[in-house]
Motif scaffolding. Structure first.
Motif, PDB file in Angstrom:
ATOM      1  N   ASP A 101       0.027  -0.572  -0.140  1.00  0.00           N
ATOM      2  CA  ASP A 101      -0.024  -0.057  -0.094  1.00  0.00           C
ATOM      3  C   ASP A 101       1.146   1.140   0.361  1.00  0.00           C
ATOM      4  OD1 ASP A 101      -3.264   0.732   0.432  1.00  0.00           O
ATOM      5  OD2 ASP A 101      -1.980   2.279   1.058  1.00  0.00           O
ATOM      6  N   LYS A 102      -0.186   2.200  -0.239  1.00  0.00           N
ATOM      7  CA  LYS A 102       1.440   3.406  -0.271  1.00  0.00           C
ATOM      8  C   LYS A 102       1.055   4.628   0.270  1.00  0.00           C
ATOM      9  CE  LYS A 102      -2.115   5.843  -3.787  1.00  0.00           C
ATOM     10  NZ  LYS A 102      -2.342   6.625  -5.007  1.00  0.00           N
ATOM     11  N   ASP A 103      -0.416   3.879   1.664  1.00  0.00           N
ATOM     12  CA  ASP A 103      -0.881   5.356   2.078  1.00  0.00           C
ATOM     13  C   ASP A 103       0.018   5.366   3.722  1.00  0.00           C
ATOM     14  OD1 ASP A 103      -2.284   6.911   4.080  1.00  0.00           O
ATOM     15  OD2 ASP A 103      -4.015   6.266   3.798  1.00  0.00           O
ATOM     16  N   PRO A 104       0.514   6.155   4.255  1.00  0.00           N
ATOM     17  CA  PRO A 104       1.328   6.203   4.765  1.00  0.00           C
ATOM     18  C   PRO A 104       0.878   6.165   6.024  1.00  0.00           C
ATOM     19  CG  PRO A 104       0.795   8.878   4.453  1.00  0.00           C
ATOM     20  CD  PRO A 104       0.314   7.746   3.356  1.00  0.00           C
ATOM     21  N   LEU A 107       1.172   2.493   6.681  1.00  0.00           N
ATOM     22  CA  LEU A 107       2.722   2.386   7.136  1.00  0.00           C
ATOM     23  C   LEU A 107       2.666   1.544   8.539  1.00  0.00           C
ATOM     24  CD1 LEU A 107       5.624   1.326   6.600  1.00  0.00           C
ATOM     25  CD2 LEU A 107       6.108   4.159   6.673  1.00  0.00           C
ATOM     26  N   THR A 108       2.028   2.912   9.386  1.00  0.00           N
ATOM     27  CA  THR A 108       2.151   3.070  11.038  1.00  0.00           C
ATOM     28  C   THR A 108       1.454   1.395  11.196  1.00  0.00           C
ATOM     29  OG1 THR A 108       0.398   4.271  10.772  1.00  0.00           O
ATOM     30  CG2 THR A 108       1.873   5.831  10.650  1.00  0.00           C
ATOM     31  N   ALA A 110       1.665  -1.174  10.360  1.00  0.00           N
ATOM     32  CA  ALA A 110       1.990  -2.772   9.325  1.00  0.00           C
ATOM     33  C   ALA A 110       2.590  -3.726   9.884  1.00  0.00           C
ATOM     34  CB  ALA A 110       3.576  -2.161   8.480  1.00  0.00           C
ATOM     35  N   TYR A 124       5.407  -6.893   4.662  1.00  0.00           N
ATOM     36  CA  TYR A 124       4.511  -5.703   3.760  1.00  0.00           C
ATOM     37  C   TYR A 124       5.845  -4.686   3.223  1.00  0.00           C
ATOM     38  CZ  TYR A 124       2.007  -0.842   4.330  1.00  0.00           C
ATOM     39  OH  TYR A 124       2.122   0.515   3.721  1.00  0.00           O
ATOM     40  N   HIS A 126       5.873  -0.834   1.099  1.00  0.00           N
ATOM     41  CA  HIS A 126       4.922   0.746   1.566  1.00  0.00           C
ATOM     42  C   HIS A 126       5.606   1.025   0.048  1.00  0.00           C
ATOM     43  CE1 HIS A 126       3.473   4.344   2.097  1.00  0.00           C
ATOM     44  NE2 HIS A 126       4.477   5.062   1.660  1.00  0.00           N
ATOM     45  N   ASP A 128       3.840   2.291  -4.165  1.00  0.00           N
ATOM     46  CA  ASP A 128       2.942   2.735  -5.345  1.00  0.00           C
ATOM     47  C   ASP A 128       2.601   1.711  -6.632  1.00  0.00           C
ATOM     48  OD1 ASP A 128       0.739   4.566  -7.084  1.00  0.00           O
ATOM     49  OD2 ASP A 128       1.732   6.204  -6.595  1.00  0.00           O
TER      50      ASP A 128
END
Length: 267
Positions: A101-104, A107-108, A110, A124, A126, A128
């Protein structure tokens, strides 16, 4: 202070989806955009829940009946239990899953996506899908987790209506499938205008005004993603009817306004 380039100063599709599901990982800008969608498409919450249920049924089928033990889930979104790896590893603990996924904000979260069984593995990336496709396929997280000589289930759930024809949606899917061996699968769901075109075209425009590329597609356009694949019965259908008990009423079809299917790559 927020700036025009601040990712939390503009709506994001994953956080809007989280809001539809009743989650807490969204911001005021996401809620405002989501409420505009709800004005035109009150069934979007039903659609999000139906999509999650479709994922669970399809993943179990691919593990239990197709024998697939590897999953590449692109457009993961904010974790919502059960996550894909939980469904797969409940059926077969040795399953291995790569999330992308690209959404920050994703990421939090993950860490929760990487809580694997001891027998399996999850990781995971990170990235696009549109701009980083080759990097995804070459990523050590992918190549060290998934054996690309063995079947892989490619999960593109509620994602491709955010990839336009101009961005090469069909070519991207073909590139991903070409990287996977025979016996692999495509697991896909997609919003459609087929049941209520005026409303869904307005929804498309709401996303675009929020800076999110969007393109709802007809059943025929969705079918193109499965060119060369063998569709699993019942083929392309509304997600709440795919391998599920459902009433004959079509009222829910219009509320959910989506197509879903699973296809197998035979060669």
């Amino acid at each position: 202070m927020s700036t025009p380039t601040d990712p939390f100063n503009v709506p994001h599709s994953a956080r809007m989806y989280d809001y539809y599901l009743g989650g807490k990982d969204n911001y005021q800008v996401d809620r405002e955009a989501a409420e505009k969608v709800l004005d035109w498409w009150p069934g979007v919450r039903d659609a999000a829940r139906a999509n999650r249920a479709f994922m669970q049924r399809a993943v179990r089928l691919l593990v239990e009946e197709a024998g697939i033990r590897q999953f590449l889930d692109i457009g993961t979104g904010i974790p919502t239990e059960p996550n894909l790896h939980q469904v797969a590893q409940e059926a077969a603990p040795e399953c291995r899953i790569v999330y992308v996924d690209k959404d920050p904000l994703v990421l939090t979260h993950a860490e929760s996506l990487m809580r694997s069984t001891p027998e399996g593995h999850t990781t995971y990336i990170h990235a696009d899908l549109i701009t980083d496709l080759d990097d995804i396929l070459r990523s050590p997280q992918l190549t060290e987790t998934i054996d690309l000589s063995k079947p892989v289930a490619l999960s593109l759930l509620a994602l491709l209506h955010f990839v336009t024809d101009e961005q090469g949606a069909h070519a991207i899917v073909r590139r991903l499938l070409d990287a996977l061996p025979a016996g692999s699968a495509l697991l896909l769901s997609h919003v459609t205008p087929d049941f209520d075109a005026p409303a869904l075209r307005q929804v498309e425009e709401i996303y675009r005004r929020g800076g999110i590329p969007a393109q709802v597609r007809t059943r025929e356009e969705v079918a193109r993603f499965f060119d060369g694949l063998q569709l699993v019965e019942p083929g392309i259908t509304v997600p709440h009817r795919w391998r599920a008990l459902a009433s004959e009423s079509t009222e829910l079809d219009k509320k959910i306004s989506a197509w879903a299917a699973v296809g197998i790559k035979r060669n």
